[in-house]
Design a protein around this motif. Sequence first.
Motif, mmCIF file in Angstrom:
data_model
loop_
_atom_site.group_PDB
_atom_site.id
_atom_site.type_symbol
_atom_site.label_atom_id
_atom_site.label_comp_id
_atom_site.label_asym_id
_atom_site.label_seq_id
_atom_site.Cartn_x
_atom_site.Cartn_y
_atom_site.Cartn_z
ATOM 1 N N SER A 24 0.802 -1.227 0.000
ATOM 2 C CA SER A 24 0.000 0.000 0.000
ATOM 3 C C SER A 24 0.837 1.280 0.000
ATOM 4 O O SER A 24 0.333 2.352 -0.308
ATOM 5 C CB SER A 24 -0.946 0.008 1.205
ATOM 6 O OG SER A 24 -0.205 0.084 2.410
ATOM 7 N N LYS A 25 2.130 1.168 0.290
ATOM 8 C CA LYS A 25 2.984 2.348 0.373
ATOM 9 C C LYS A 25 4.166 2.322 -0.586
ATOM 10 O O LYS A 25 4.979 3.244 -0.589
ATOM 11 C CB LYS A 25 3.493 2.499 1.798
ATOM 12 C CG LYS A 25 2.361 2.669 2.808
ATOM 13 C CD LYS A 25 2.883 2.703 4.204
ATOM 14 C CE LYS A 25 1.814 2.680 5.237
ATOM 15 N NZ LYS A 25 0.826 3.692 5.219
ATOM 16 N N LEU A 26 4.265 1.284 -1.416
ATOM 17 C CA LEU A 26 5.403 1.132 -2.323
ATOM 18 C C LEU A 26 4.906 0.787 -3.723
ATOM 19 O O LEU A 26 4.158 -0.170 -3.898
ATOM 20 C CB LEU A 26 6.341 0.035 -1.813
ATOM 21 C CG LEU A 26 7.635 -0.196 -2.590
ATOM 22 C CD1 LEU A 26 8.552 1.025 -2.504
ATOM 23 C CD2 LEU A 26 8.358 -1.422 -2.045
ATOM 24 N N LEU A 27 5.319 1.587 -4.712
ATOM 25 C CA LEU A 27 4.919 1.394 -6.104
ATOM 26 C C LEU A 27 6.047 0.722 -6.871
ATOM 27 O O LEU A 27 7.204 1.138 -6.773
ATOM 28 C CB LEU A 27 4.604 2.753 -6.742
ATOM 29 C CG LEU A 27 4.207 2.742 -8.211
ATOM 30 C CD1 LEU A 27 2.850 2.078 -8.392
ATOM 31 C CD2 LEU A 27 4.174 4.166 -8.757
ATOM 32 N N LYS A 28 5.709 -0.312 -7.628
ATOM 33 C CA LYS A 28 6.672 -0.981 -8.502
ATOM 34 C C LYS A 28 6.350 -0.571 -9.939
ATOM 35 O O LYS A 28 5.213 -0.675 -10.388
ATOM 36 C CB LYS A 28 6.557 -2.500 -8.363
ATOM 37 C CG LYS A 28 7.484 -3.254 -9.283
ATOM 38 C CD LYS A 28 7.283 -4.759 -9.111
ATOM 39 C CE LYS A 28 8.118 -5.533 -10.096
ATOM 40 N NZ LYS A 28 7.871 -6.975 -9.986
ATOM 41 N N LEU A 40 10.876 13.767 -7.615
ATOM 42 C CA LEU A 40 12.293 13.706 -7.275
ATOM 43 C C LEU A 40 12.455 13.273 -5.816
ATOM 44 O O LEU A 40 11.767 13.773 -4.929
ATOM 45 C CB LEU A 40 12.940 15.077 -7.485
ATOM 46 C CG LEU A 40 14.443 15.141 -7.338
ATOM 47 C CD1 LEU A 40 15.119 14.324 -8.438
ATOM 48 C CD2 LEU A 40 14.914 16.580 -7.402
ATOM 49 N N GLY A 41 13.329 12.313 -5.589
ATOM 50 C CA GLY A 41 13.616 11.846 -4.245
ATOM 51 C C GLY A 41 12.758 10.703 -3.761
ATOM 52 O O GLY A 41 12.824 10.322 -2.597
ATOM 53 N N THR A 42 11.936 10.117 -4.648
ATOM 54 C CA THR A 42 11.046 9.029 -4.229
ATOM 55 C C THR A 42 11.554 7.647 -4.609
ATOM 56 O O THR A 42 10.934 6.659 -4.264
ATOM 57 C CB THR A 42 9.630 9.213 -4.822
ATOM 58 O OG1 THR A 42 9.719 9.236 -6.249
ATOM 59 C CG2 THR A 42 8.997 10.498 -4.321
ATOM 60 N N MET A 43 12.695 7.556 -5.294
ATOM 61 C CA MET A 43 13.240 6.254 -5.686
ATOM 62 C C MET A 43 13.774 5.547 -4.443
ATOM 63 O O MET A 43 14.610 6.070 -3.724
ATOM 64 C CB MET A 43 14.353 6.425 -6.719
ATOM 65 C CG MET A 43 14.821 5.138 -7.372
ATOM 66 S SD MET A 43 16.164 4.285 -6.534
ATOM 67 C CE MET A 43 17.466 5.447 -6.634
ATOM 68 N N VAL A 44 13.243 4.356 -4.194
ATOM 69 C CA VAL A 44 13.675 3.541 -3.060
ATOM 70 C C VAL A 44 14.734 2.544 -3.512
ATOM 71 O O VAL A 44 15.740 2.346 -2.840
ATOM 72 C CB VAL A 44 12.467 2.805 -2.437
ATOM 73 C CG1 VAL A 44 12.913 1.854 -1.340
ATOM 74 C CG2 VAL A 44 11.448 3.808 -1.917
ATOM 75 N N ALA A 45 14.481 1.904 -4.655
ATOM 76 C CA ALA A 45 15.414 0.902 -5.185
ATOM 77 C C ALA A 45 15.111 0.703 -6.665
ATOM 78 O O ALA A 45 14.051 1.100 -7.157
ATOM 79 C CB ALA A 45 15.252 -0.416 -4.442
ATOM 80 N N LEU A 84 11.626 -0.342 -11.051
ATOM 81 C CA LEU A 84 11.867 0.823 -10.217
ATOM 82 C C LEU A 84 10.850 0.794 -9.084
ATOM 83 O O LEU A 84 9.669 0.539 -9.308
ATOM 84 C CB LEU A 84 11.707 2.081 -11.067
ATOM 85 C CG LEU A 84 11.794 3.429 -10.416
ATOM 86 C CD1 LEU A 84 13.178 3.649 -9.813
ATOM 87 C CD2 LEU A 84 11.494 4.515 -11.443
ATOM 88 N N PHE A 85 11.299 1.038 -7.872
ATOM 89 C CA PHE A 85 10.419 1.049 -6.708
ATOM 90 C C PHE A 85 10.384 2.460 -6.149
ATOM 91 O O PHE A 85 11.433 3.067 -5.890
ATOM 92 C CB PHE A 85 10.918 0.056 -5.653
ATOM 93 C CG PHE A 85 10.884 -1.361 -6.128
ATOM 94 C CD1 PHE A 85 9.764 -2.155 -5.913
ATOM 95 C CD2 PHE A 85 11.953 -1.903 -6.810
ATOM 96 C CE1 PHE A 85 9.728 -3.463 -6.368
ATOM 97 C CE2 PHE A 85 11.929 -3.206 -7.266
ATOM 98 C CZ PHE A 85 10.810 -3.991 -7.044
ATOM 99 N N LEU A 86 9.165 2.994 -5.965
ATOM 100 C CA LEU A 86 8.976 4.376 -5.524
ATOM 101 C C LEU A 86 8.096 4.435 -4.284
ATOM 102 O O LEU A 86 7.128 3.671 -4.165
ATOM 103 C CB LEU A 86 8.308 5.196 -6.631
ATOM 104 C CG LEU A 86 8.994 5.238 -7.991
ATOM 105 C CD1 LEU A 86 8.065 5.850 -9.028
ATOM 106 C CD2 LEU A 86 10.297 6.002 -7.910
ATOM 107 N N ALA A 87 8.408 5.350 -3.381
ATOM 108 C CA ALA A 87 7.586 5.608 -2.197
ATOM 109 C C ALA A 87 7.834 7.050 -1.776
ATOM 110 O O ALA A 87 8.890 7.625 -2.062
ATOM 111 C CB ALA A 87 7.934 4.653 -1.068
#
Length: 124
Positions: A24-28, A40-45, A84-87
């Motif tokens: 629910s808090k991480l977008l793939k 900008l700044g939301t890339m986790v991995a 790409l994983f974003l949060a």
Amino acid sequence: MAVEQALAQYKETEGAESFTLQNSKLLKVELADVTIQAKLGTMVAYQGDVKFEHAGSGGISRMIKKAVTSEGTTLMKASGTGELFLADMAQEIQLFKLEDDKITANGANVLAFDAGIEWDIKKV
């Protein structure tokens, strides 16, 4: 065996769409030679051959609108092949699939979108 069961909840999700919720808090985001724009700044991995670049303001008119309205957000472009994983600050994520639709959203609440989407800054 208990450790494997405990870690099972964190297993990577597989989806047929470009944008999939990992949780629910991480977008793939599945990148397959496409470009997306993300806050900008939301890339986790990321995994694979992903390239990042500054997206700019989107033109002089958007830059002026951003300055006048204090609206908008700083974006980055991501392209290549991979995942790409974003949060963003553990906020809940909602996915919207737009087909000839328009929405209005606060720029601070936009996480990512396909680079082909037309967008503009408007004072509401």
